[in-house]
Motif scaffolding. Structure first.
Motif, PDB file in Angstrom:
ATOM      1  N   CYS A 273     -27.273 -39.718  12.035  1.00 35.24           N
ATOM      2  CA  CYS A 273     -26.055 -39.849  13.440  1.00 35.24           C
ATOM      3  C   CYS A 273     -27.149 -40.482  14.399  1.00 35.24           C
TER       4      CYS A 273
ATOM      5  N   GLY B 260     -19.730 -35.130  16.327  1.00 35.38           N
ATOM      6  CA  GLY B 260     -19.172 -36.249  15.482  1.00 35.38           C
ATOM      7  C   GLY B 260     -18.913 -36.053  14.298  1.00 35.38           C
TER       8      GLY B 260
ATOM      9  N   MET C 261     -21.482 -43.084  19.500  1.00 37.94           N
ATOM     10  CA  MET C 261     -21.964 -42.196  18.152  1.00 37.94           C
ATOM     11  C   MET C 261     -21.512 -42.980  17.096  1.00 37.94           C
TER      12      MET C 261
ATOM     13  N   ARG D 151     -14.767 -38.268  16.692  1.00 41.27           N
ATOM     14  CA  ARG D 151     -15.489 -37.322  17.727  1.00 41.27           C
ATOM     15  C   ARG D 151     -14.830 -36.340  18.375  1.00 41.27           C
TER      16      ARG D 151
ATOM     17  N   GLU E  16     -27.325 -33.433  11.832  1.00 44.87           N
ATOM     18  CA  GLU E  16     -26.358 -33.581  10.733  1.00 44.87           C
ATOM     19  C   GLU E  16     -26.101 -32.431   9.824  1.00 44.87           C
TER      20      GLU E  16
ATOM     21  N   LEU F 118     -29.920 -34.067  17.851  1.00 41.49           N
ATOM     22  CA  LEU F 118     -28.582 -34.342  16.893  1.00 41.49           C
ATOM     23  C   LEU F 118     -29.014 -33.679  15.551  1.00 41.49           C
TER      24      LEU F 118
ATOM     25  N   TRP G  94     -22.947 -43.653  12.461  1.00 47.72           N
ATOM     26  CA  TRP G  94     -23.576 -43.093  11.379  1.00 47.72           C
ATOM     27  C   TRP G  94     -24.055 -44.296  10.843  1.00 47.72           C
TER      28      TRP G  94
ATOM     29  N   CYS H 271     -22.076 -33.953  12.872  1.00 50.77           N
ATOM     30  CA  CYS H 271     -23.307 -34.256  13.898  1.00 50.77           C
ATOM     31  C   CYS H 271     -23.020 -33.452  15.065  1.00 50.77           C
TER      32      CYS H 271
END
Length: 122
Positions: free
Chosen positions: A96, A79, A34, A72, A6, A4, A36, A22
């Motif tokens: 994320c 995301g 998903m 998303r 960000e 992942l 944050w 993300c």
């Protein structure tokens, strides 16, 4: 494995906006959930900001309601977190988090990104 990444953090004045992204990559069959999280300065824990499960209800922290929007793009395994009307107390490292299914026969596993810094200051 799954990664992942960000992006989109930075320095913004109070009242400003940022859009965090993300990107999930690797062996991904599907993403169940998903979210944050934010780690504020001086804190040793991450707090939930927003969560968007597949097929479920979106959850926001009280501090994020009305100002932040999570979204998303399942086709792209992306995301997003749109943050408006930012306040100094929104400052922190945003992470994320995703629960990913690698193959249909496996349970979902949780992954974290490396984080992106958001600083809200005049």
């Amino acid at each position: 494995q799954v990664q992942l990444v960000e992006s989109g953090g930075g320095l913004v004045q109070p009242g400003g906006s940022l859009r965090l992204s993300c990107a999930a990559s690797g062996n991904i069959f599907s993403i169940n959930d998903m979210a944050w999280y934010r780690q504020a300065p001086g804190k040793d824990y991450r707090e939930l900001v927003a969560r968007m499960p597949t097929g479920g209800s979106v959850v926001y922290a009280d501090s994020a309601k009305g100002r932040f929007t999570i979204s998303r793009d399942n086709a792209k395994n992306m995301g997003y977190l749109q943050m408006n009307s930012l306040k100094p107390e929104d400052t922190g490292v945003y992470y994320c988090n995703a629960w990913v299914i690698i193959t249909p026969t496996m349970r979902a596993s949780g992954y974290w990104g490396q984080g992106t810094q958001v600083t809200v200051s005049s």
